[in-house]
Enzyme design. Sequence first.
Site, mmCIF file in Angstrom:
data_model
loop_
_atom_site.group_PDB
_atom_site.id
_atom_site.type_symbol
_atom_site.label_atom_id
_atom_site.label_comp_id
_atom_site.label_asym_id
_atom_site.label_seq_id
_atom_site.Cartn_x
_atom_site.Cartn_y
_atom_site.Cartn_z
ATOM 1 N N CYS A 1 7.011 -49.658 5.437
ATOM 2 C CA CYS A 1 7.684 -48.460 6.155
ATOM 3 C C CYS A 1 6.758 -47.307 6.125
ATOM 4 O O CYS A 1 6.001 -47.222 5.536
ATOM 5 C CB CYS A 1 9.213 -48.181 5.288
ATOM 6 S SG CYS A 1 9.820 -49.532 5.142
ATOM 7 N N ARG B 1 3.996 -48.630 11.222
ATOM 8 C CA ARG B 1 4.192 -49.211 10.016
ATOM 9 C C ARG B 1 5.562 -49.895 9.748
ATOM 10 O O ARG B 1 5.996 -50.611 9.059
ATOM 11 C CB ARG B 1 4.284 -48.157 8.934
ATOM 12 C CG ARG B 1 2.900 -47.389 8.638
ATOM 13 C CD ARG B 1 3.202 -46.302 7.725
ATOM 14 N NE ARG B 1 3.249 -46.927 6.538
ATOM 15 C CZ ARG B 1 2.210 -47.219 5.385
ATOM 16 N NH1 ARG B 1 1.038 -47.313 5.990
ATOM 17 N NH2 ARG B 1 2.495 -47.734 4.316
ATOM 18 N N TRP C 1 10.623 -50.706 8.128
ATOM 19 C CA TRP C 1 10.246 -52.207 8.622
ATOM 20 C C TRP C 1 11.237 -52.963 7.582
ATOM 21 O O TRP C 1 10.600 -52.901 6.339
ATOM 22 C CB TRP C 1 8.810 -52.447 8.304
ATOM 23 C CG TRP C 1 8.466 -53.910 8.521
ATOM 24 C CD1 TRP C 1 8.323 -54.770 7.515
ATOM 25 C CD2 TRP C 1 8.179 -54.354 9.786
ATOM 26 N NE1 TRP C 1 7.792 -55.914 8.356
ATOM 27 C CE2 TRP C 1 7.788 -55.752 9.605
ATOM 28 C CE3 TRP C 1 8.327 -53.937 11.296
ATOM 29 C CZ2 TRP C 1 7.580 -56.713 10.620
ATOM 30 C CZ3 TRP C 1 8.128 -54.931 12.067
ATOM 31 C CH2 TRP C 1 8.094 -56.366 11.886
ATOM 32 N N ASN D 1 9.424 -46.624 0.837
ATOM 33 C CA ASN D 1 8.668 -47.735 1.139
ATOM 34 C C ASN D 1 7.984 -48.317 0.227
ATOM 35 O O ASN D 1 7.406 -48.018 -0.904
ATOM 36 C CB ASN D 1 7.443 -46.907 1.746
ATOM 37 C CG ASN D 1 6.175 -48.133 2.195
ATOM 38 O OD1 ASN D 1 6.512 -49.205 2.572
ATOM 39 N ND2 ASN D 1 4.964 -47.639 2.184
ATOM 40 N N GLY D 2 8.245 -49.818 0.253
ATOM 41 C CA GLY D 2 7.878 -50.740 -0.936
ATOM 42 C C GLY D 2 8.994 -51.477 -1.207
ATOM 43 O O GLY D 2 10.040 -51.838 -0.323
ATOM 44 N N GLU E 1 -8.220 -72.510 14.403
ATOM 45 C CA GLU E 1 -7.837 -71.097 14.470
ATOM 46 C C GLU E 1 -8.872 -70.238 14.588
ATOM 47 O O GLU E 1 -8.846 -69.148 15.776
ATOM 48 C CB GLU E 1 -7.406 -70.689 13.133
ATOM 49 C CG GLU E 1 -6.750 -69.195 12.955
ATOM 50 C CD GLU E 1 -5.794 -68.633 13.739
ATOM 51 O OE1 GLU E 1 -5.724 -67.407 14.176
ATOM 52 O OE2 GLU E 1 -5.256 -69.415 14.523
ATOM 53 N N LYS F 1 -9.001 -67.671 18.028
ATOM 54 C CA LYS F 1 -9.222 -66.273 17.776
ATOM 55 C C LYS F 1 -10.438 -65.528 18.942
ATOM 56 O O LYS F 1 -10.619 -64.961 19.395
ATOM 57 C CB LYS F 1 -9.734 -65.884 16.353
ATOM 58 C CG LYS F 1 -8.648 -65.970 15.369
ATOM 59 C CD LYS F 1 -7.767 -64.453 15.414
ATOM 60 C CE LYS F 1 -6.417 -64.583 15.729
ATOM 61 N NZ LYS F 1 -5.473 -65.627 16.144
ATOM 62 N N GLU G 1 -8.905 -66.039 22.311
ATOM 63 C CA GLU G 1 -8.027 -64.824 22.570
ATOM 64 C C GLU G 1 -8.717 -63.601 23.171
ATOM 65 O O GLU G 1 -8.140 -62.794 23.829
ATOM 66 C CB GLU G 1 -6.940 -64.517 21.263
ATOM 67 C CG GLU G 1 -5.887 -65.599 21.160
ATOM 68 C CD GLU G 1 -5.318 -65.447 19.811
ATOM 69 O OE1 GLU G 1 -3.824 -65.536 19.727
ATOM 70 O OE2 GLU G 1 -5.878 -65.295 18.811
ATOM 71 N N HIS H 1 -16.544 -89.093 18.596
ATOM 72 C CA HIS H 1 -15.788 -90.038 19.460
ATOM 73 C C HIS H 1 -15.494 -89.155 20.858
ATOM 74 O O HIS H 1 -14.745 -89.496 21.636
ATOM 75 C CB HIS H 1 -14.385 -90.197 18.888
ATOM 76 C CG HIS H 1 -14.442 -90.888 17.581
ATOM 77 N ND1 HIS H 1 -14.973 -92.166 17.495
ATOM 78 C CD2 HIS H 1 -13.826 -90.752 16.350
ATOM 79 C CE1 HIS H 1 -14.733 -92.678 16.194
ATOM 80 N NE2 HIS H 1 -13.994 -91.898 15.640
ATOM 81 N N LYS I 1 2.112 -60.421 22.493
ATOM 82 C CA LYS I 1 2.451 -60.652 21.009
ATOM 83 C C LYS I 1 3.579 -61.637 20.753
ATOM 84 O O LYS I 1 3.488 -62.296 19.945
ATOM 85 C CB LYS I 1 2.736 -59.374 20.258
ATOM 86 C CG LYS I 1 2.717 -59.484 18.825
ATOM 87 C CD LYS I 1 1.505 -59.548 18.359
ATOM 88 C CE LYS I 1 1.494 -59.750 16.615
ATOM 89 N NZ LYS I 1 0.330 -60.719 16.216
HETATM 90 C C1 BG6 Z 1 1.473 -65.686 21.091
HETATM 91 C C2 BG6 Z 1 0.925 -64.582 20.178
HETATM 92 O O1 BG6 Z 1 2.210 -65.036 22.029
HETATM 93 O O2 BG6 Z 1 2.398 -66.291 20.311
HETATM 94 C C3 BG6 Z 1 0.070 -65.286 19.129
HETATM 95 O O3 BG6 Z 1 -0.162 -63.948 21.225
HETATM 96 C C4 BG6 Z 1 1.209 -65.935 18.185
HETATM 97 O O4 BG6 Z 1 -0.671 -64.462 18.360
HETATM 98 C C5 BG6 Z 1 1.881 -66.931 19.145
HETATM 99 O O5 BG6 Z 1 0.412 -66.771 17.295
HETATM 100 C C6 BG6 Z 1 3.062 -67.408 18.238
HETATM 101 O O6 BG6 Z 1 3.904 -66.393 17.867
HETATM 102 P P1 BG6 Z 1 5.150 -66.278 16.605
HETATM 103 O O7 BG6 Z 1 5.610 -64.942 16.673
HETATM 104 O O8 BG6 Z 1 6.018 -67.363 16.874
HETATM 105 O O9 BG6 Z 1 4.108 -66.624 15.450
#
Ligand code: BG6
Length: 616
Positions: free
Chosen positions: A2, A27, A74, A98-99, A489, A493, A496, A512, A611
């Site tokens: 927070c 935050r 948060w 916060n904590g 992953e 990255k 993305e 294969h 996101k």
């Molecule tokens: C995508 C995000 O829309 O959804 C990714 O850009 C994320 O970063 C994926 O991994 C899954 O989202 P969440 O919130 O279910 O983990």
Amino acid sequence: MCGIVGYAGRQAAAPIIIDGLRRLEYRGYDSAGVAVHDGRGIEVVRALGKLRALNDAVAKRPLAGSLGIGHTRWATHGRPSEENAHPHVAGSVAVVHNGIIENHAALRRELIADGVKFSSETDTEIIAHLVDRSLKGGAKGLFEAVRASLQLVTGAYAIAVLSADEPGTIVAARHGSPLVLGFGENEMLCGSDISALLAHTRDMVFLEDGDVVELRAPVGDVGPSARIQTVTGIDVERPRKRIDWSPTMAERGGFKHFMLKEIHEQPDAIAATLRGRIDLENGDVHGAEIGLDGDAARAVRRVYIIACGTSYHAALIGRYWIEALARVPTVVELGSEIANRPAVFFEDDLVIAVSQSGETFDTLAGVKAAKAAGARILAVANVLDSAIPRLAHGELYTRAGPEIGVASTKCFTAQLTALLLVSIFLGRQRGALDAEAGRKLLQGLCEVPGHINELLGDQDYVRTIANSLVDATDVLFLGRGYNYPIALEGALKLKEISYAHAEGYAAGEMKHGPIALIDAQLPVVVVAPKDASYDKTLSNVQEVRAREGRVIALATKGDEAMHDLAEHIVWLPEAPEHVLPLLTVVPLQLLAYYVASRKGHDVDQPRNLAKTVTVE
Ligand code: BG6
């Protein structure tokens, strides 16, 4: 995570506090509040939702006064609501925090036995009641009462406290959460980080763990002052620092992008996700949040993990751990695929939904299908009280704080931390793991933040490798066992944020098919720490080299064999095999970041992505 702000000066406190909170909104932003002392008493205004809701509420109820505290939340303990928003009031005392207070349950019981009535679900309200009780018990003022109360509390905190009986005083303290003091022109400020204070001063003091400060507002010709003590009342001095950052830079903590900042926040996110959940002595994990007692854990016939995107890669590693440490058969499914086939769920299934946002439509749909079939649901999520945890029987929150960068980083390693805790819990409850094995695993996990800090220390080399990949249009990532989902992953990255075509592949599967892609142009990133699959991975690297492929290897320090084969090598610290995925992903996050940043991309908000995807 927070944000808190305090102001003691001559100007109207409310607008200054709310402006400071706006700069801390990264935050947390699920609710907010402010308390201002108008010379006669304390007025409190709180609102659910983003800061503008608080702004509207204060516009309707103007707050007079030049001394106040504020908070943007948060949620960790207690869902987002007006009652759970800060400041929390008890008697004459108002507190923002916060904590996480670890011993909040025991203190709440003790205070209730004392006749205290609670009006929120938060751990924070306990501090307000403790300070109020101390004042009523004869403490000589707010400073002493706060110090005495903090000696009863364990956990992490940054707090600011007001008392109706002391119109010129704010008492603030920190332990484990950041707190900065700002020395302005005839005013004193405190805040969770410098971004909240920069509009007023560049003269700052960074409090250290265990510091408690009494801020005094200016009165007449007497200027403002700050007195710092330990919780036991010993005076301490802290050096003043002059800050030359812009407010925007400060919000990103001096980092160029939130993504890079969040990569650096991983040690804290992992430590916070572990806090108060393990019993190292007995090699155990507390099961309350998981929502399974011993019998229920032993009755689980199958684990079924549902997730999307980066969370799906965390789920794949979760499967390795659950099968290896708890010996329970585990299925992992893409949320979006469950909708396309008649998935079969059983009543004695444990269905784990992994989701940063807790709102992803595809994962949510899978959870609904599983719940309808009578399966038990555990949510591993980062946003408190989001849709998926609300549907679940158990909620194990990752405590990574808000993740602003669209490409997930700190939430990935926090999810891995949570999934390893679930695996150890099931292993211990089902007798697949004895106390000694549990202790070793948990000890290894507790050492991960230190290892990650070590890895973050050597970024220049990753930057050099990134420069060699800037023009690459295709990149292949390879790994075996735990390292296969890490290869996936790493590739995700890079896709993305750099928009290069990158593919993660199980190294054993290369022969294969994808081996056809290998030539002197194709960079091949191999995740190859010294673990059970190392020898086989080494021979895969030799197969790539035999076809002139360019090898970039992640290898354990001192691995000469890999050094001789690779064009570039990122050295990994020695660490127990089961925690390696939490380490090997970090250089791959940095690699993608530096390639995308070098290309001048909007790393935090890459094209075409969101996101949270709440549509099918
Ligand atoms: C995508 C995000 O829309 O959804 C990714 O850009 C994320 O970063 C994926 O991994 C899954 O989202 P969440 O919130 O279910 O983990």
